[in-house]
Design a protein around this motif. Sequence first.
Motif, PDB file in Angstrom:
ATOM      1  N   CYS A   1       3.579  -2.046  11.309  1.00 45.16           N
ATOM      2  CA  CYS A   1       2.489  -1.374  11.940  1.00 45.16           C
ATOM      3  C   CYS A   1       2.889  -0.217  12.672  1.00 45.16           C
ATOM      4  N   ASN A   2       2.123   0.811  12.591  1.00 45.23           N
ATOM      5  CA  ASN A   2       2.191   1.964  13.202  1.00 45.23           C
ATOM      6  C   ASN A   2       1.235   2.598  14.337  1.00 45.23           C
ATOM      7  N   ASP A   3       0.285   1.530  14.466  1.00 41.52           N
ATOM      8  CA  ASP A   3      -0.771   1.997  15.114  1.00 41.52           C
ATOM      9  C   ASP A   3      -1.568   0.738  15.573  1.00 41.52           C
ATOM     10  N   MET A   4      -2.056   1.160  17.001  1.00 44.16           N
ATOM     11  CA  MET A   4      -2.858  -0.058  17.908  1.00 44.16           C
ATOM     12  C   MET A   4      -4.156   0.197  17.865  1.00 44.16           C
ATOM     13  N   GLY A   5      -4.982   1.393  17.308  1.00 45.20           N
ATOM     14  CA  GLY A   5      -6.161   1.433  17.352  1.00 45.20           C
ATOM     15  C   GLY A   5      -6.690   2.085  18.746  1.00 45.20           C
ATOM     16  N   GLY A   6      -7.756   2.171  18.986  1.00 46.47           N
ATOM     17  CA  GLY A   6      -8.359   2.954  20.164  1.00 46.47           C
ATOM     18  C   GLY A   6      -8.567   1.989  21.322  1.00 46.47           C
ATOM     19  N   SER A   7      -9.109   2.524  22.576  1.00 46.69           N
ATOM     20  CA  SER A   7      -9.287   1.874  23.734  1.00 46.69           C
ATOM     21  C   SER A   7     -10.484   0.911  23.465  1.00 46.69           C
TER      22      SER A   7
ATOM     23  N   MET B   1      -6.086  -9.789  18.405  1.00 39.45           N
ATOM     24  CA  MET B   1      -4.893 -10.591  18.502  1.00 39.45           C
ATOM     25  C   MET B   1      -4.478 -10.614  19.908  1.00 39.45           C
ATOM     26  N   GLY B   2      -4.983  -9.440  20.756  1.00 38.82           N
ATOM     27  CA  GLY B   2      -4.357  -9.341  21.988  1.00 38.82           C
ATOM     28  C   GLY B   2      -3.422  -8.285  22.174  1.00 38.82           C
ATOM     29  N   PRO B   3      -3.341  -7.716  23.084  1.00 40.47           N
ATOM     30  CA  PRO B   3      -2.300  -6.608  23.375  1.00 40.47           C
ATOM     31  C   PRO B   3      -1.049  -6.945  22.954  1.00 40.47           C
ATOM     32  N   GLY B   4      -0.440  -8.175  23.407  1.00 39.98           N
ATOM     33  CA  GLY B   4       0.912  -8.690  23.321  1.00 39.98           C
ATOM     34  C   GLY B   4       1.521  -8.903  21.959  1.00 39.98           C
ATOM     35  N   GLN B   5       0.692  -9.585  21.344  1.00 36.85           N
ATOM     36  CA  GLN B   5       0.646 -10.033  19.872  1.00 36.85           C
ATOM     37  C   GLN B   5       0.630  -8.824  18.876  1.00 36.85           C
ATOM     38  N   ALA B   6      -0.551  -7.742  19.176  1.00 33.47           N
ATOM     39  CA  ALA B   6      -0.583  -6.637  18.549  1.00 33.47           C
ATOM     40  C   ALA B   6       0.819  -5.866  18.539  1.00 33.47           C
ATOM     41  N   ALA B   7       1.323  -5.704  19.930  1.00 32.40           N
ATOM     42  CA  ALA B   7       2.649  -4.924  19.946  1.00 32.40           C
ATOM     43  C   ALA B   7       3.670  -5.393  19.267  1.00 32.40           C
ATOM     44  N   ARG B   8       3.721  -6.832  18.975  1.00 32.76           N
ATOM     45  CA  ARG B   8       4.722  -7.421  18.167  1.00 32.76           C
ATOM     46  C   ARG B   8       4.965  -7.030  16.645  1.00 32.76           C
ATOM     47  N   LEU B   9       3.608  -6.772  16.298  1.00 30.00           N
ATOM     48  CA  LEU B   9       3.483  -6.162  15.086  1.00 30.00           C
ATOM     49  C   LEU B   9       4.042  -4.882  14.652  1.00 30.00           C
TER      50      LEU B   9
ATOM     51  N   LEU C   1       0.783  -1.061   0.017  1.00 32.05           N
ATOM     52  CA  LEU C   1       0.037   0.118  -0.091  1.00 32.05           C
ATOM     53  C   LEU C   1       0.942   1.310   0.140  1.00 32.05           C
ATOM     54  N   HIS C   2       2.084   1.105   0.085  1.00 32.61           N
ATOM     55  CA  HIS C   2       3.183   2.538   0.075  1.00 32.61           C
ATOM     56  C   HIS C   2       3.107   3.025  -1.003  1.00 32.61           C
ATOM     57  N   PRO C   3       3.220   4.344  -1.373  1.00 34.70           N
ATOM     58  CA  PRO C   3       3.015   5.016  -0.222  1.00 34.70           C
ATOM     59  C   PRO C   3       1.619   5.854  -0.105  1.00 34.70           C
ATOM     60  N   HIS C   4       0.746   4.950  -0.633  1.00 39.59           N
ATOM     61  CA  HIS C   4      -0.677   5.819  -0.571  1.00 39.59           C
ATOM     62  C   HIS C   4      -1.399   5.629   0.433  1.00 39.59           C
ATOM     63  N   VAL C   5      -1.305   4.384   1.382  1.00 41.08           N
ATOM     64  CA  VAL C   5      -1.942   4.292   2.601  1.00 41.08           C
ATOM     65  C   VAL C   5      -1.061   4.140   3.593  1.00 41.08           C
ATOM     66  N   THR C   6      -0.582   5.185   4.280  1.00 45.57           N
ATOM     67  CA  THR C   6       0.632   5.109   5.340  1.00 45.57           C
ATOM     68  C   THR C   6       0.560   4.635   6.877  1.00 45.57           C
ATOM     69  N   ASN C   7      -0.970   4.405   6.939  1.00 52.85           N
ATOM     70  CA  ASN C   7      -1.114   4.040   8.349  1.00 52.85           C
ATOM     71  C   ASN C   7      -1.841   2.449   8.383  1.00 52.85           C
ATOM     72  N   ILE C   8      -0.807   1.549   8.906  1.00 53.62           N
ATOM     73  CA  ILE C   8      -1.282   0.040   9.248  1.00 53.62           C
ATOM     74  C   ILE C   8      -1.498  -0.311  10.498  1.00 53.62           C
ATOM     75  N   GLN C   9      -2.676  -0.704  10.971  1.00 52.78           N
ATOM     76  CA  GLN C   9      -3.204  -0.723  12.368  1.00 52.78           C
ATOM     77  C   GLN C   9      -3.035  -2.310  12.765  1.00 52.78           C
ATOM     78  N   ALA C  10      -2.675  -2.509  13.975  1.00 57.65           N
ATOM     79  CA  ALA C  10      -2.651  -3.891  14.581  1.00 57.65           C
ATOM     80  C   ALA C  10      -3.870  -4.023  15.360  1.00 57.65           C
ATOM     81  N   SER C  11      -4.613  -4.857  15.245  1.00 56.71           N
ATOM     82  CA  SER C  11      -5.811  -5.009  16.019  1.00 56.71           C
ATOM     83  C   SER C  11      -5.667  -5.750  17.481  1.00 56.71           C
ATOM     84  N   TRP C  12      -5.512  -4.841  18.542  1.00 50.95           N
ATOM     85  CA  TRP C  12      -5.252  -5.567  19.778  1.00 50.95           C
ATOM     86  C   TRP C  12      -6.477  -6.521  20.248  1.00 50.95           C
TER      87      TRP C  12
END
Length: 262
Positions: A184-190, A171-179, A157-168
């Motif tokens: 990935c540069n985004d973890m989504g919201g609370s 996947m759970g917070p720990g696995q999402a953090a690995r991404l 998707l580069h350089p057109h979609v620059t934000n890739i989100q990991a869904s905690w």
Amino acid sequence: MTAMPRLAPLAPPGFLERLASAGLGSLPGTAAEVLVDEVRGLLCPDKLDSDTWAEVVSAAHRVGLRTTSTIMFGSVEEGPAAWAAHLHRLRSLQQRAEAAAASAGSAAGASGGVGFTEFVPLPFVHMEAPVYLQGRARRGPTLAEGVLLHAVARLALHPHVTNIQASWVKMGPGQAARLLAAGCNDMGGSIMNESITRAAGASYGQELPPERMEDVIRTAGRNPRQRTTLYGSPPAAQTARSFGAEPLRPLVTAAPGSGALR
């Protein structure tokens, strides 16, 4: 697949234009599932076909509405070919939005301020999903497949979609953090009381307070920063209010008419 029923008196472009004029600022890009009709025919035959989904999203982009984009992967599709086709479709839609903005002389087109805000891969959660219980889907993607798709999405998707989100949530917070080390540069919201993923059998989705999310991100070696829906910076007072909030109360469900909170 059958054509989309027209429940509103206006076709999508006119309807979305009226919503934008009334103050709507963005739209979710969910229900994309996998934008390959052979897959959709097995997974979600009651939903829009891929061309109609693209038509609605493109109409939103033309009237200045930003949208998210997603894929729900690891269910009935066979191999990564469907994922590649999905990514190619999203890239083409984003390029179209940017070209339209540029031809209209919009500065937003040159700065990436049109079209998709982010791409969110959503691993299939199988435990209570009807399509899995009917024996028509596998048990979701492997962890290696999840890492692969997030990493490839960053490249495709580069350089057109620059934000890739990991869904905690998925996947759970720990696995999402690995991404965060895999594109990935985004973890989504609370999230508060997320119901779809939990109904499918996942244990995450109730809430991830900002304090906890920042700890997860720092543990992954990244510096956290809160954002708005459109990836701007929220007001400092709003950010401050998000910290130290009371935990969510337990969700109470009851039969209709019982008077209990739902």
